[in-house]
Design an enzyme around this catalytic site. Structure first.
Site, PDB file in Angstrom:
ATOM      1  N   GLU A 131       4.406   2.778   9.227  1.00 23.39           N
ATOM      2  CA  GLU A 131       2.972   3.138   9.775  1.00 23.39           C
ATOM      3  C   GLU A 131       2.910   2.324  11.088  1.00 23.39           C
ATOM      4  OE1 GLU A 131      -0.573   3.912   6.995  1.00 23.39           O
ATOM      5  OE2 GLU A 131      -0.025   2.026   7.195  1.00 23.39           O
ATOM      6  N   GLU A 140      -7.157   3.695   6.990  1.00 21.31           N
ATOM      7  CA  GLU A 140      -8.029   2.541   6.364  1.00 21.31           C
ATOM      8  C   GLU A 140      -9.485   3.117   6.565  1.00 21.31           C
ATOM      9  OE1 GLU A 140      -7.545   0.219   4.472  1.00 21.31           O
ATOM     10  OE2 GLU A 140      -5.528  -0.368   4.226  1.00 21.31           O
ATOM     11  N   GLU A 144     -12.024   3.881   3.810  1.00 22.68           N
ATOM     12  CA  GLU A 144     -13.094   2.844   3.556  1.00 22.68           C
ATOM     13  C   GLU A 144     -14.491   3.567   3.671  1.00 22.68           C
ATOM     14  OE1 GLU A 144     -10.780  -1.385   3.994  1.00 22.68           O
ATOM     15  OE2 GLU A 144     -11.777  -0.416   5.805  1.00 22.68           O
TER      16      GLU A 144
END
Length: 231
Positions: A131, A140, A144
């Site tokens: 990544e 993320e 999240e």
């Protein structure tokens, strides 16, 4: 809390080797300039974003579980095991966590110091194999925020953060970049259901939080002082 001056802010802007330190009752935080090359040489990269909404509100995550409570529970070898907890550390837990601690104590007691504690965190996490830091943040932020946040662009300046938790005796290392998102602030204010973050909120509304001053410094450094130039 450490009081940062405009002179010190300018010092970090002008001097690549300058390190600024904040200290709270719980944490010691150092902030310094870095660059992409430094990040690529780090094999265990944790990258975080100071997210800015399309109406220019800096947002942070409010963690579902406090780090203090998580540390206590992680030491438990069985569900029924009773662990010693310093009563002075309860102020760094959520009310429901404190209630459970009280019930599980050797002598059940009532704690009267309930407050409006929030565990503030920057969004982000560890970069997986193959990544890029930008792919990591895209993943993320989506996870999240329950898929709410979409990224418009990233800044091109990065800060290195070293956070020493003086109570837990642990040190965390990471990097922070500014991230501009497509959403208005009003579009992200809703309950979340993922395991990590229970809601997103405005940094400006958390001025009474212990972490506010150094988070606001990061915001100022990456944005106001032109560290957040767009890629």
């Amino acid at each position: 809390m450490f009081d940062i001056s405009r002179e010190q802010q300018n010092m970090l802007e002008k001097n690549k080797d300058c390190v600024i330190t904040f200290e709270t009752n719980r944490e010691r935080i150092t902030i310094e300039n870095t660059n992409i090359k430094d990040i690529l040489s780090d094999r265990r990269i944790h990258i975080f974003a100071l997210c800015i909404t399309s109406d220019n509100i800096p947002i942070i995550g409010i963690r579902r579980t406090s780090f203090m409570y998580q540390s206590v529970i992680s030491k438990r070898r069985s569900f029924s095991e009773i662990l010693a907890v310093d009563i002075n550390h309860l102020k760094y837990m959520y009310n429901n966590e404190i209630k459970e601690i009280c019930i599980r104590s050797i002598v059940p007691f009532t704690y009267s110091g309930f407050n409006n504690f929030e565990e503030l965190v920057l969004l982000g996490g560890r970069v997986k194999n193959k990544e890029s830091i930008y792919q990591c943040l895209s993943r993320e932020l989506s996870e999240e925020s329950d898929g709410i946040l979409t990224i418009k662009t990233f800044g091109n300046k990065i800060l290195k953060l070293t956070i020493e938790d003086k109570i837990l005796r642990r040190t965390f290392y990471g990097y922070c970049i500014v991230c501009f998102i497509d959403q208005l602030y009003s579009e992200i204010i809703k309950p979340l259901y993922n395991i990590e973050i229970k809601e997103l909120g405005s940094l400006f509304d958390r001025s009474s939080n212990e972490k506010y001053e150094y988070l606001h410094f990061i915001y100022n450094t990456l944005l106001t002082y032109k560290y957040g130039g767009v890629l």
